[in-house]
Design an enzyme around this catalytic site. Structure first.
Site, PDB file in Angstrom:
ATOM      1  CG  ASP A 146       3.061   4.437  -3.767  1.00  0.00           C
ATOM      2  OD1 ASP A 146       2.978   5.546  -3.216  1.00  0.00           O
ATOM      3  OD2 ASP A 146       2.318   3.482  -3.488  1.00  0.00           O
ATOM      4  CG  HIS A 201      -2.059   0.836   1.300  1.00  0.00           C
ATOM      5  ND1 HIS A 201      -2.437   1.652   0.266  1.00  0.00           N
ATOM      6  CD2 HIS A 201      -2.959   1.096   2.309  1.00  0.00           C
ATOM      7  CE1 HIS A 201      -3.496   2.366   0.626  1.00  0.00           C
ATOM      8  NE2 HIS A 201      -3.831   2.046   1.864  1.00  0.00           N
ATOM      9  CG  HIS A 219      -3.984   0.449  -8.211  1.00  0.00           C
ATOM     10  ND1 HIS A 219      -5.333   0.364  -7.943  1.00  0.00           N
ATOM     11  CD2 HIS A 219      -3.463   1.313  -7.321  1.00  0.00           C
ATOM     12  CE1 HIS A 219      -5.603   1.164  -6.926  1.00  0.00           C
ATOM     13  NE2 HIS A 219      -4.493   1.746  -6.524  1.00  0.00           N
TER      14      HIS A 219
HETATM   15  N1  CMC Z   1       5.320  -6.662 -10.102  1.00  0.00           N
HETATM   16  C1  CMC Z   1       5.255  -7.871 -10.709  1.00  0.00           C
HETATM   17  N2  CMC Z   1       4.132  -8.586 -10.859  1.00  0.00           N
HETATM   18  C2  CMC Z   1       3.015  -8.049 -10.355  1.00  0.00           C
HETATM   19  C3  CMC Z   1       2.993  -6.796  -9.706  1.00  0.00           C
HETATM   20  C4  CMC Z   1       4.223  -6.089  -9.600  1.00  0.00           C
HETATM   21  N3  CMC Z   1       4.259  -4.898  -9.008  1.00  0.00           N
HETATM   22  N4  CMC Z   1       1.741  -6.511  -9.302  1.00  0.00           N
HETATM   23  C5  CMC Z   1       0.993  -7.562  -9.670  1.00  0.00           C
HETATM   24  N5  CMC Z   1       1.763  -8.491 -10.311  1.00  0.00           N
HETATM   25  C6  CMC Z   1       1.306  -9.740 -10.915  1.00  0.00           C
HETATM   26  C7  CMC Z   1       1.040 -10.795  -9.852  1.00  0.00           C
HETATM   27  O1  CMC Z   1       2.198 -11.570  -9.606  1.00  0.00           O
HETATM   28  C8  CMC Z   1      -0.074 -11.597 -10.496  1.00  0.00           C
HETATM   29  O2  CMC Z   1       0.502 -12.410 -11.482  1.00  0.00           O
HETATM   30  P1  CMC Z   1      -0.074 -13.915 -11.719  1.00  0.00           P
HETATM   31  O3  CMC Z   1      -1.457 -13.703 -12.255  1.00  0.00           O
HETATM   32  O4  CMC Z   1       0.864 -14.531 -12.688  1.00  0.00           O
HETATM   33  O5  CMC Z   1      -0.059 -14.581 -10.375  1.00  0.00           O
HETATM   34  C9  CMC Z   1      -0.899 -10.525 -11.227  1.00  0.00           C
HETATM   35  O6  CMC Z   1       0.039  -9.479 -11.536  1.00  0.00           O
HETATM   36  C10 CMC Z   1      -2.047  -9.972 -10.399  1.00  0.00           C
HETATM   37  O7  CMC Z   1      -1.496  -9.478  -9.161  1.00  0.00           O
HETATM   38  P2  CMC Z   1      -2.237  -9.522  -7.770  1.00  0.00           P
HETATM   39  O8  CMC Z   1      -1.215  -9.546  -6.695  1.00  0.00           O
HETATM   40  O9  CMC Z   1      -3.267 -10.616  -7.784  1.00  0.00           O
HETATM   41  O10 CMC Z   1      -3.003  -8.136  -7.791  1.00  0.00           O
HETATM   42  P3  CMC Z   1      -3.607  -7.381  -6.547  1.00  0.00           P
HETATM   43  O11 CMC Z   1      -4.731  -6.580  -7.060  1.00  0.00           O
HETATM   44  O12 CMC Z   1      -3.883  -8.322  -5.429  1.00  0.00           O
HETATM   45  O13 CMC Z   1      -2.393  -6.442  -6.079  1.00  0.00           O
HETATM   46  C11 CMC Z   1      -0.960  -4.618  -5.757  1.00  0.00           C
HETATM   47  C12 CMC Z   1      -2.324  -5.077  -6.295  1.00  0.00           C
HETATM   48  C13 CMC Z   1      -0.889  -3.087  -5.833  1.00  0.00           C
HETATM   49  C14 CMC Z   1      -0.817  -5.027  -4.293  1.00  0.00           C
HETATM   50  C15 CMC Z   1       0.158  -5.249  -6.614  1.00  0.00           C
HETATM   51  O14 CMC Z   1       0.045  -4.816  -7.949  1.00  0.00           O
HETATM   52  C16 CMC Z   1       1.553  -4.963  -6.069  1.00  0.00           C
HETATM   53  O15 CMC Z   1       2.037  -5.690  -5.201  1.00  0.00           O
HETATM   54  N6  CMC Z   1       2.229  -3.865  -6.554  1.00  0.00           N
HETATM   55  C17 CMC Z   1       3.502  -3.473  -5.998  1.00  0.00           C
HETATM   56  C18 CMC Z   1       3.283  -2.674  -4.720  1.00  0.00           C
HETATM   57  C19 CMC Z   1       2.777  -1.289  -5.015  1.00  0.00           C
HETATM   58  O16 CMC Z   1       3.290  -0.591  -5.869  1.00  0.00           O
HETATM   59  N7  CMC Z   1       1.760  -0.863  -4.231  1.00  0.00           N
HETATM   60  C20 CMC Z   1       1.193   0.475  -4.324  1.00  0.00           C
HETATM   61  C21 CMC Z   1      -0.214   0.468  -4.802  1.00  0.00           C
HETATM   62  S1  CMC Z   1      -0.775   2.106  -5.326  1.00  0.00           S
HETATM   63  C22 CMC Z   1      -0.772   3.071  -3.900  1.00  0.00           C
HETATM   64  C23 CMC Z   1      -1.747   2.654  -2.889  1.00  0.00           C
HETATM   65  O17 CMC Z   1      -2.951   2.713  -3.132  1.00  0.00           O
HETATM   66  O18 CMC Z   1      -1.308   2.277  -1.813  1.00  0.00           O
END
Ligand code: CMC
Length: 424
Positions: free
Chosen positions: A359, A264, A303
């Site tokens: 971010d 987050h 996201h």
């Molecule tokens: N790098 C590499 N792969 C990723 C990333 C990333 N940053 N984000 C998602 N994926 C992949 C993930 O491995 C999955 O792949 P697969 O389908 O092969 O398993 C797919 O994309 C879907 O990801 P998810 O984890 O199911 O998606 P989510 O909606 O649960 O997670 C997230 C959203 C923001 C937590 C995630 O994209 C992430 O960890 N990003 C990096 C951390 C980040 O930048 N967070 C800030 C978010 S914006 C500010 C805020 O609101 O806080």
């Protein structure tokens, strides 16, 4: 019924009609679907709330596919570019309309007069080790404020509720600045009420009497961009704690704790650590390879809601160039640009619709302005405070809301007898 869902339960062949309202069904309707009178009825199972709306809100609209973000109907790009004060946008978010001049003056005066912090909070802060994480200190101090204002517990009184909104908005920049100065072993600086909300925060933080207009604008725009983002993790926590009728300081401390996590608000800190680790553009392809192999995440990318370029990231990227004209270019910008270029052309990221989020570039600006990496999430919290408060206020005044309490699908043991320890 025209707008409805017809369900046939294959276990009983019974038919059910469930109304669709605003594109949603009330999952409580599913409880009527039973095999017999003793049956509990069907629940929705939705880990991480991937497809569950827990509130009706009028505050923030996001269209994740199109990359649209609006506060109370106004596009984020217009607010970032055209609003000359963060408090104007804060008023909009909280009250629902842009203020008249008199309304803005009153709102500003109510908030700025709360910029002074009771001495006991400074005493608590001084008890923290200088190397403590700033977010740990912020969580603690926000919680500690509740001890000073016990009347805040009376959250059903609108006047008392407003007073706490002014206090949290006024106190938070001062708390953040004090935390910054504490980590540097510097004396605290008094608020300067002649300055803008953003300018006063920067002056208290860096111990100056004036603030460079480019930094003041950058801070204002960053606060505006972070001010609300509908039902994200920390806002959900704010509403959830608020739903138990706890005081808003407790709820804000909880929301701040949720924001801290690297998935987050903590991602802005992680992005800088990642750029530090990559070190040179030559190392970018190897890093991307590790991400694609699932060994790590590209922080600042992806996201839950946006499946397009985060509109906040676009504004921040542009803002970075404005700040770098004053500070000189942050050398890590080239690495960030290279990461973005490769990622946006790569099948792995395209398929998963991963784009830069808020971010990805914000930390480069913060660093150029003189903030240490572990302070970035504090800046996110400072901007988000008004969003948390507006969402909390909406929750408290929503007659449909009750204490938040999810159901579970129990998959553990059925009843079994206790076994004495010598028989195990
Ligand atoms: N790098 C590499 N792969 C990723 C990333 C990333 N940053 N984000 C998602 N994926 C992949 C993930 O491995 C999955 O792949 P697969 O389908 O092969 O398993 C797919 O994309 C879907 O990801 P998810 O984890 O199911 O998606 P989510 O909606 O649960 O997670 C997230 C959203 C923001 C937590 C995630 O994209 C992430 O960890 N990003 C990096 C951390 C980040 O930048 N967070 C800030 C978010 S914006 C500010 C805020 O609101 O806080």
């Amino acid at each position: 019924m025209v707008n409805s869902l017809q369900i046939t339960d294959s276990r009983t062949q019974k038919q059910y009609t469930i109304p669709i309202e605003n594109g949603a069904i009330r999952t409580m309707e599913l409880r009527n679907i039973k095999v017999n009178d003793d049956d509990f009825g069907i629940m929705g199972y939705d880990p991480a709330f991937m497809n569950t709306a827990s509130v009706k809100s009028k505050i923030t609209y996001i269209d994740g596919d199109k990359g649209i973000l609006r506060y109370r109907g106004y596009p984020i790009e217009q607010l970032a570019e055209e609003s000359h004060s963060f408090l104007e946008v804060a008023y909009l978010i909280f009250h629902g309309e842009l203020p008249t001049k008199d309304q803005l003056d009153e709102w500003r005066s109510n908030i700025m007069s709360e910029c002074f912090i009771p001495e006991s909070i400074a005493t608590i802060l001084k008890g923290f080790d200088l190397s403590s994480h700033p977010m740990g200190m912020l969580v603690s101090l926000l919680g500690a404020l509740s001890t000073l204002y016990p009347e805040s517990q009376n959250i059903h009184d609108p006047t008392i509720r407003m007073k706490q909104v002014y206090r949290l908005m006024g106190h938070t920049p001062t708390l953040c600045a004090m935390i910054f100065r504490h980590t540097k072993g510097l004396p605290f600086q008094e608020p300067n009420l002649q300055l803008s909300y953003s300018g006063n925060f920067l002056a208290m933080t860096f111990g100056t009497t004036t603030v460079h207009p480019v930094f003041e604008r950058a801070m204002r725009v960053l606060l505006i961009l972070h001010a609300d983002h509908e039902q994200n993790c920390s806002t959900n926590v704010m509403r959830c704690i608020g739903s138990s009728l706890a005081n808003p300081y407790a709820a804000a401390a909880g929301a701040t704790a949720a924001l801290w996590g690297p998935l987050h608000g903590g991602a802005n800190e992680e992005v800088l650590k990642m750029l530090d680790e990559i070190r040179t553009i030559e190392n970018v392809p190897a890093f991307i390879k590790e991400v694609k192999e699932g060994k790590r995440r590209l922080m600042g990318f992806g996201h839950r809601v946006y499946k397009n370029y985060d509109p906040r990231a676009r504004v921040i990227k542009q803002l970075a160039y404005e700040v770098f004209e004053v500070t000189g270019k942050n050398p890590k910008l080239e690495i960030a640009l290279a990461l973005e270029k490769i990622a946006l052309e790569d099948e792995y990221f395209i398929k998963r619709r991963l784009y830069p989020n808020v971010d990805f570039y914000s930390g480069l600006i913060y660093q150029a302005m003189g903030f240490p990496t572990n302070f970035f999430t504090v800046l996110f919290a400072l901007g988000r405070m008004i969003g948390w408060l507006a969402q909390w206020n909406e929750h408290i005044t929503d007659p449909e809301q009750k204490i938040a309490r999810p159901r579970q699908v129990y998959v553990g043991y059925d009843e079994r007898p206790y076994i004495p320890i010598n028989q195990r």
